[in-house]
Design a protein around this motif. Structure first.
Motif, PDB file in Angstrom:
ATOM      1  N   LYS A   1      60.744 -60.511  55.913  1.00 58.08           N
ATOM      2  CA  LYS A   1      61.904 -61.197  55.329  1.00 58.08           C
ATOM      3  C   LYS A   1      63.043 -60.207  55.083  1.00 58.08           C
ATOM      4  O   LYS A   1      64.212 -60.509  55.347  1.00 58.08           O
ATOM      5  CB  LYS A   1      61.501 -61.866  54.013  1.00 58.08           C
ATOM      6  N   ALA A   2      62.698 -59.024  54.582  1.00 59.23           N
ATOM      7  CA  ALA A   2      63.728 -58.032  54.250  1.00 59.23           C
ATOM      8  C   ALA A   2      64.428 -57.513  55.504  1.00 59.23           C
ATOM      9  O   ALA A   2      65.658 -57.395  55.542  1.00 59.23           O
ATOM     10  CB  ALA A   2      63.105 -56.884  53.474  1.00 59.23           C
ATOM     11  N   VAL A   3      63.659 -57.198  56.528  1.00 61.88           N
ATOM     12  CA  VAL A   3      64.242 -56.620  57.743  1.00 61.88           C
ATOM     13  C   VAL A   3      65.021 -57.670  58.543  1.00 61.88           C
ATOM     14  O   VAL A   3      65.839 -57.317  59.415  1.00 61.88           O
ATOM     15  CB  VAL A   3      63.136 -55.967  58.603  1.00 61.88           C
ATOM     16  N   SER A   4      64.798 -58.945  58.249  1.00 59.41           N
ATOM     17  CA  SER A   4      65.504 -60.011  58.960  1.00 59.41           C
ATOM     18  C   SER A   4      66.929 -60.215  58.435  1.00 59.41           C
ATOM     19  O   SER A   4      67.738 -60.910  59.062  1.00 59.41           O
ATOM     20  CB  SER A   4      64.734 -61.330  58.839  1.00 59.41           C
ATOM     21  N   VAL A   5      67.237 -59.620  57.296  1.00 57.79           N
ATOM     22  CA  VAL A   5      68.582 -59.761  56.714  1.00 57.79           C
ATOM     23  C   VAL A   5      69.580 -58.978  57.571  1.00 57.79           C
ATOM     24  O   VAL A   5      69.346 -57.795  57.859  1.00 57.79           O
ATOM     25  CB  VAL A   5      68.600 -59.250  55.256  1.00 57.79           C
ATOM     26  N   PRO A   6      70.693 -59.601  58.004  1.00 59.59           N
ATOM     27  CA  PRO A   6      71.691 -58.905  58.829  1.00 59.59           C
ATOM     28  C   PRO A   6      72.203 -57.637  58.154  1.00 59.59           C
ATOM     29  O   PRO A   6      72.535 -57.634  56.972  1.00 59.59           O
ATOM     30  CB  PRO A   6      72.814 -59.949  58.960  1.00 59.59           C
ATOM     31  N   GLY A   7      72.235 -56.564  58.907  1.00 56.20           N
ATOM     32  CA  GLY A   7      72.717 -55.288  58.393  1.00 56.20           C
ATOM     33  C   GLY A   7      71.610 -54.316  58.041  1.00 56.20           C
ATOM     34  O   GLY A   7      71.847 -53.107  57.964  1.00 56.20           O
ATOM     35  N   VAL A   8      70.404 -54.818  57.841  1.00 52.82           N
ATOM     36  CA  VAL A   8      69.275 -53.944  57.496  1.00 52.82           C
ATOM     37  C   VAL A   8      68.760 -53.277  58.773  1.00 52.82           C
ATOM     38  O   VAL A   8      68.370 -53.953  59.724  1.00 52.82           O
ATOM     39  CB  VAL A   8      68.138 -54.738  56.801  1.00 52.82           C
ATOM     40  N   MET A   9      68.741 -51.961  58.775  1.00 56.28           N
ATOM     41  CA  MET A   9      68.288 -51.226  59.956  1.00 56.28           C
ATOM     42  C   MET A   9      66.776 -50.984  59.937  1.00 56.28           C
ATOM     43  O   MET A   9      66.150 -50.845  60.989  1.00 56.28           O
ATOM     44  CB  MET A   9      69.033 -49.894  60.048  1.00 56.28           C
ATOM     45  N   GLY A  10      66.196 -50.886  58.751  1.00 50.47           N
ATOM     46  CA  GLY A  10      64.758 -50.660  58.651  1.00 50.47           C
ATOM     47  C   GLY A  10      64.298 -50.669  57.201  1.00 50.47           C
ATOM     48  O   GLY A  10      65.094 -50.804  56.275  1.00 50.47           O
ATOM     49  N   ILE A  11      62.995 -50.508  57.041  1.00 52.88           N
ATOM     50  CA  ILE A  11      62.383 -50.487  55.710  1.00 52.88           C
ATOM     51  C   ILE A  11      61.710 -49.135  55.505  1.00 52.88           C
ATOM     52  O   ILE A  11      60.854 -48.736  56.292  1.00 52.88           O
ATOM     53  CB  ILE A  11      61.322 -51.610  55.549  1.00 52.88           C
TER      54      ILE A  11
ATOM     55  N   CYS B   1      62.805 -50.263  49.591  1.00 54.48           N
ATOM     56  CA  CYS B   1      63.850 -49.328  50.017  1.00 54.48           C
ATOM     57  C   CYS B   1      64.268 -49.679  51.442  1.00 54.48           C
ATOM     58  O   CYS B   1      63.435 -49.657  52.357  1.00 54.48           O
ATOM     59  CB  CYS B   1      63.343 -47.888  49.947  1.00 54.48           C
ATOM     60  N   ILE B   2      65.543 -50.028  51.614  1.00 62.03           N
ATOM     61  CA  ILE B   2      66.044 -50.409  52.937  1.00 62.03           C
ATOM     62  C   ILE B   2      66.988 -49.324  53.468  1.00 62.03           C
ATOM     63  O   ILE B   2      67.608 -48.595  52.690  1.00 62.03           O
ATOM     64  CB  ILE B   2      66.782 -51.763  52.895  1.00 62.03           C
ATOM     65  N   THR B   3      67.081 -49.234  54.773  1.00 63.15           N
ATOM     66  CA  THR B   3      68.014 -48.284  55.381  1.00 63.15           C
ATOM     67  C   THR B   3      69.207 -49.051  55.949  1.00 63.15           C
ATOM     68  O   THR B   3      69.053 -50.091  56.593  1.00 63.15           O
ATOM     69  CB  THR B   3      67.337 -47.478  56.506  1.00 63.15           C
ATOM     70  N   LEU B   4      70.412 -48.499  55.685  1.00 63.86           N
ATOM     71  CA  LEU B   4      71.657 -49.108  56.168  1.00 63.86           C
ATOM     72  C   LEU B   4      72.505 -48.058  56.874  1.00 63.86           C
ATOM     73  O   LEU B   4      72.342 -46.850  56.657  1.00 63.86           O
ATOM     74  CB  LEU B   4      72.453 -49.690  54.990  1.00 63.86           C
ATOM     75  N   ASP B   5      73.428 -48.532  57.666  1.00 65.62           N
ATOM     76  CA  ASP B   5      74.373 -47.641  58.355  1.00 65.62           C
ATOM     77  C   ASP B   5      75.245 -46.937  57.315  1.00 65.62           C
ATOM     78  O   ASP B   5      75.869 -47.589  56.461  1.00 65.62           O
ATOM     79  CB  ASP B   5      75.246 -48.478  59.291  1.00 65.62           C
ATOM     80  N   MET B   6      75.296 -45.627  57.375  1.00 66.90           N
ATOM     81  CA  MET B   6      76.038 -44.871  56.372  1.00 66.90           C
ATOM     82  C   MET B   6      77.545 -45.088  56.451  1.00 66.90           C
ATOM     83  O   MET B   6      78.292 -44.739  55.523  1.00 66.90           O
ATOM     84  CB  MET B   6      75.717 -43.372  56.507  1.00 66.90           C
ATOM     85  N   ASP B   7      78.028 -45.674  57.542  1.00 73.89           N
ATOM     86  CA  ASP B   7      79.468 -45.919  57.684  1.00 73.89           C
ATOM     87  C   ASP B   7      79.919 -47.206  56.991  1.00 73.89           C
ATOM     88  O   ASP B   7      81.116 -47.506  56.956  1.00 73.89           O
ATOM     89  CB  ASP B   7      79.850 -45.979  59.174  1.00 73.89           C
ATOM     90  N   LEU B   8      78.971 -47.973  56.468  1.00 72.81           N
ATOM     91  CA  LEU B   8      79.338 -49.192  55.744  1.00 72.81           C
ATOM     92  C   LEU B   8      80.071 -48.837  54.460  1.00 72.81           C
ATOM     93  O   LEU B   8      79.825 -47.784  53.844  1.00 72.81           O
ATOM     94  CB  LEU B   8      78.088 -50.007  55.400  1.00 72.81           C
TER      95      LEU B   8
ATOM     96  N   HIS C   1      66.511 -50.666  46.775  1.00 71.81           N
ATOM     97  CA  HIS C   1      67.146 -49.345  46.868  1.00 71.81           C
ATOM     98  C   HIS C   1      67.733 -49.188  48.270  1.00 71.81           C
ATOM     99  O   HIS C   1      67.127 -49.625  49.270  1.00 71.81           O
ATOM    100  CB  HIS C   1      66.114 -48.239  46.610  1.00 71.81           C
ATOM    101  N   ILE C   2      68.889 -48.568  48.347  1.00 74.09           N
ATOM    102  CA  ILE C   2      69.576 -48.425  49.632  1.00 74.09           C
ATOM    103  C   ILE C   2      69.582 -46.962  50.069  1.00 74.09           C
ATOM    104  O   ILE C   2      69.930 -46.067  49.289  1.00 74.09           O
ATOM    105  CB  ILE C   2      71.038 -48.939  49.510  1.00 74.09           C
ATOM    106  N   ASP C   3      69.157 -46.741  51.306  1.00 77.14           N
ATOM    107  CA  ASP C   3      69.100 -45.394  51.869  1.00 77.14           C
ATOM    108  C   ASP C   3      70.009 -45.360  53.104  1.00 77.14           C
ATOM    109  O   ASP C   3      69.679 -45.931  54.157  1.00 77.14           O
ATOM    110  CB  ASP C   3      67.670 -45.065  52.252  1.00 77.14           C
ATOM    111  N   PRO C   4      71.182 -44.737  53.027  1.00 82.86           N
ATOM    112  CA  PRO C   4      72.100 -44.697  54.194  1.00 82.86           C
ATOM    113  C   PRO C   4      71.621 -43.684  55.243  1.00 82.86           C
ATOM    114  O   PRO C   4      71.148 -42.605  54.907  1.00 82.86           O
ATOM    115  CB  PRO C   4      73.415 -44.245  53.560  1.00 82.86           C
ATOM    116  N   ILE C   5      71.718 -44.085  56.489  1.00 78.74           N
ATOM    117  CA  ILE C   5      71.328 -43.180  57.579  1.00 78.74           C
ATOM    118  C   ILE C   5      72.420 -43.217  58.645  1.00 78.74           C
ATOM    119  O   ILE C   5      73.154 -44.208  58.780  1.00 78.74           O
ATOM    120  CB  ILE C   5      69.968 -43.574  58.205  1.00 78.74           C
ATOM    121  N   PRO C   6      72.557 -42.148  59.450  1.00 83.66           N
ATOM    122  CA  PRO C   6      73.606 -42.123  60.498  1.00 83.66           C
ATOM    123  C   PRO C   6      73.278 -43.078  61.642  1.00 83.66           C
ATOM    124  O   PRO C   6      72.148 -43.419  61.876  1.00 83.66           O
ATOM    125  CB  PRO C   6      73.581 -40.672  60.973  1.00 83.66           C
TER     126      PRO C   6
END
Length: 284
Positions: free
Chosen positions: A217-227, A244-251, A279-284
């Motif tokens: 369910k979490a990874v299906s949310v638009p914008g989520v790159m991973g768990i 803890c989800i990973t998002l694009d750091m440019d957001l 929790h949000i973890d930005p990644i390149p």
């Protein structure tokens, strides 16, 4: 307390009181230890029913300053009390039946004795099915314990029925043997109910199926790159999740925040989950 749970607990108290009345009358009239043991079991069911009513009422109260995450632990506590009652009752019946097994028996079995047990079996079958359905609909461990207890009471009454039938056909010791079997079954049921509710109180991790559903369910949310990680545990009969989800750091901060809120709402939409902390973890 919602109306479904309230009505269920009222029905539980009423049915157990009715069954205690007919069984204790039949037990005293017949002098059957198995039937009296079954009646005693119904008496503890009355006490348990009242405890469950109070627990469900407490559990439904809103969070307050002293209990910021609500009062959900009230129901597992009630389930644990039910288990303790069952263990004490089972031991007392076992103790009594073991000593009476070698005594002279003087039974007075009548049609009323058989009728009381047949009525008990029929009522408990209906109660078990009903409380199982309500427990599933309301996610109530206390009502689930009642459903299991009602199912077990069917076996208890059947054992009592076998015991008095043995007495009628010239095997009076069957009554005490049946009472012994009843006691062992009651203790076993108490152990299972207790173990389940201790898990709720100790914050056990949910089943792997639920954990996998949280991830999907979490990874299906638009914008989520991973768990990165998912932690979950029971708080009473409900689940709290830390993810803890990973998002694009440019957001932008607002974009990342909105995605986090969407993940929270999506995970909290899963049955049985009360709170999700993201929790949000930005990644390149």
């Amino acid at each position: 307390m919602n109306s479904t749970s309230r009505n269920a607990t009222i029905i539980l108290i009423a049915c157990n009181t009715f069954l205690f009345g007919i069984k204790i009358t039949a037990g005293l009239m017949s002098n059957s230890l198995a039937v009296i043991s079954d009646a005693t079991n119904s008496f503890t069911d009355i006490i348990s029913s009242i405890i469950i009513f109070i627990a469900i009422r407490t559990s439904s109260r809103q969070a307050d300053e002293g209990h910021p995450f609500g009062h959900h632990r009230a129901e597992p506590i009630a389930g644990l009390i039910v288990a303790i009652f069952a263990g004490v009752l089972g031991f007392e019946i076992l103790h009594t039946s073991a000593f009476k097994m070698f005594e002279t028996h003087d039974h007075n079995i009548s049609a009323h004795t058989f009728a009381a047990l047949f009525i008990s079996i029929a009522v408990k079958i209906v109660m078990s099915a009903y409380f199982k359905k309500v427990a599933h609909a309301t996610n109530s461990p206390a009502l689930h314990a009642s459903a299991v207890d009602s199912r077990n009471d069917v076996y208890v009454s059947v054992a009592a029925l076998v015991g008095i039938a043995g007495g009628v056909y010239g095997y009076p010791q069957m009554d005490d043997i049946a009472a012994t079997l009843i006691s062992l079954w009651i203790m076993h049921s108490g152990y299972k109910i207790g173990a389940q509710n201790i898990d709720y109180l100790m914050g056990k991790r949910p089943d792997p199926v639920i954990m996998e559903e949280i991830r999907k369910k979490a990874v299906s949310v638009p914008g989520v790159m991973g768990i990165r990680n998912v932690l979950a545990h029971y708080v009473g009969n409900y689940i709290h999740v830390e993810i803890c989800i990973t998002l694009d750091m440019d957001l932008t901060m607002i974009q990342a925040h909105n995605i986090g809120v969407n993940v929270k709402q999506t995970v909290e939409g899963i049955d049985g989950i009360h709170k999700a902390f993201v929790h949000i973890d930005p990644i390149p």
